[in-house]
Design an enzyme around this catalytic site. Sequence first.
Site, PDB file in Angstrom:
ATOM      1  CD  GLU A   1      -3.051  -1.032   2.191  1.00  0.00           C
ATOM      2  OE1 GLU A   1      -2.938  -0.151   3.072  1.00  0.00           O
ATOM      3  OE2 GLU A   1      -3.993  -1.832   2.145  1.00  0.00           O
TER       4      GLU A   1
ATOM      5  CE  LYS B   1     -10.335  -3.775   4.073  1.00  0.00           C
ATOM      6  NZ  LYS B   1      -9.495  -4.915   4.494  1.00  0.00           N
TER       7      LYS B   1
END
Length: 429
Positions: A210, A345
């Site tokens: 990330e 999510k």
Amino acid sequence: MNPSRIASLKLRQILDSRGRPTVEADVILNDGSMGRASVPSGASTGKYEARELRDGDVDSYEGYGVQAVIAKALQACEGQLQGVDALDQSAVDATLRWIDGTPDYGRVGANPILALSLATARAAAAHVRRPLHRYLSSLVPGLLPSLPMPMTNILSGGAHANGGMDFQDFLAMPIGATTYSQGLEWIARVRSAAARLMAQEGRVTLLADEGGLSPGFEAAEQALTLMVRAIEAARLRPGHDMAIAIDVAASQLYVEQRHCYHLHRAGRDLTPDEMMSHVFDLCGRYPILSVEDPFDQDDWQAWQSFTHKMAERSLQLVGDDLFATNVQRLATGIERRVANAVLIKVNQNGTLSGTLDVIALARKAGYATVVSARSGETEDSFIADLAVAAGAGQIKIGSVRNSERQSKYNQLLRIEEEGTLTLAAFMRQ
């Protein structure tokens, strides 16, 4: 012909930020309006998530390809979606659920299903000529839009960094910022300061999935000490201007046979009670305001005990694998009084409508919501608009590096420029 009805659709294989295939969808309406969306994939995935499908052909992207999945999904969905009104998102998503016919989208796959769901919403926004975040706001009546507080990855471990540290993420939250752009600038300063401090200590500043730095510390205390030093080096006050959030991702550490949490880097095995004491101690010694997944997704007893214990410190306790953006799992957590926040999510759920249902239930129960990206991301900025439209309050995108992350951060800057929305205050500030 109703101009807002779906005329045709396309699915294609593209690559995500880890170089693995994922699904992108185009939905075209009768009036020519088109929406495009691509879906992410996680590395630290819970067993209650909607199921993404892969081809399994080792000669194509080592089995991660999705060409066969796409062909099957297109055959199943095209005829059924044609003629459905894109302005009726609930009907679109109900049709997609009916086409698949399984609880976890295991027949068609959550990856093509979600791509079609999100692309339809984009097509509808194009049809009514409204920015995506404003169109999505019409799908969530009663939730006031706002700019989300960033929760940004600075240091990475766990599944995001090949186990370089036991805990998965150490994140910065600009709780003292008065605008989104100010908060983003503060975060960039902290990340730069952390990189400089690591370089001064001779540590390699490699990037994790990330975009976070991966120092490979053996103990969480080392990472947290560096976080505090970086905040101070960025001319900010720890706990006042900038707070710390941690993502333990404990399901990745859990050893079911021994009912313990194995900290490989620290060389320790912790019982649930010991893990509770360890995290609680860290929260007392460092300016930590948010803790995510400190226990396994099925360790309900530990979650309940810790929720009660954390209440005395008014800390945010976020369920990710625990809730899996699943309305039934969240309802169980609310009933058992577990956690006080839920990670959102979209690919854990599988459709836009299903995701919005989880956000609505969380807000009704007084739970905070944190819209989140995944480790395998695309340059699609959909979740930035979603976080604004639903008034989610917080967003977790990844570090301020790499285009798949910056696309979301930059979209929020564009929305801020409209001048009509304010930055959400942290839930406990």
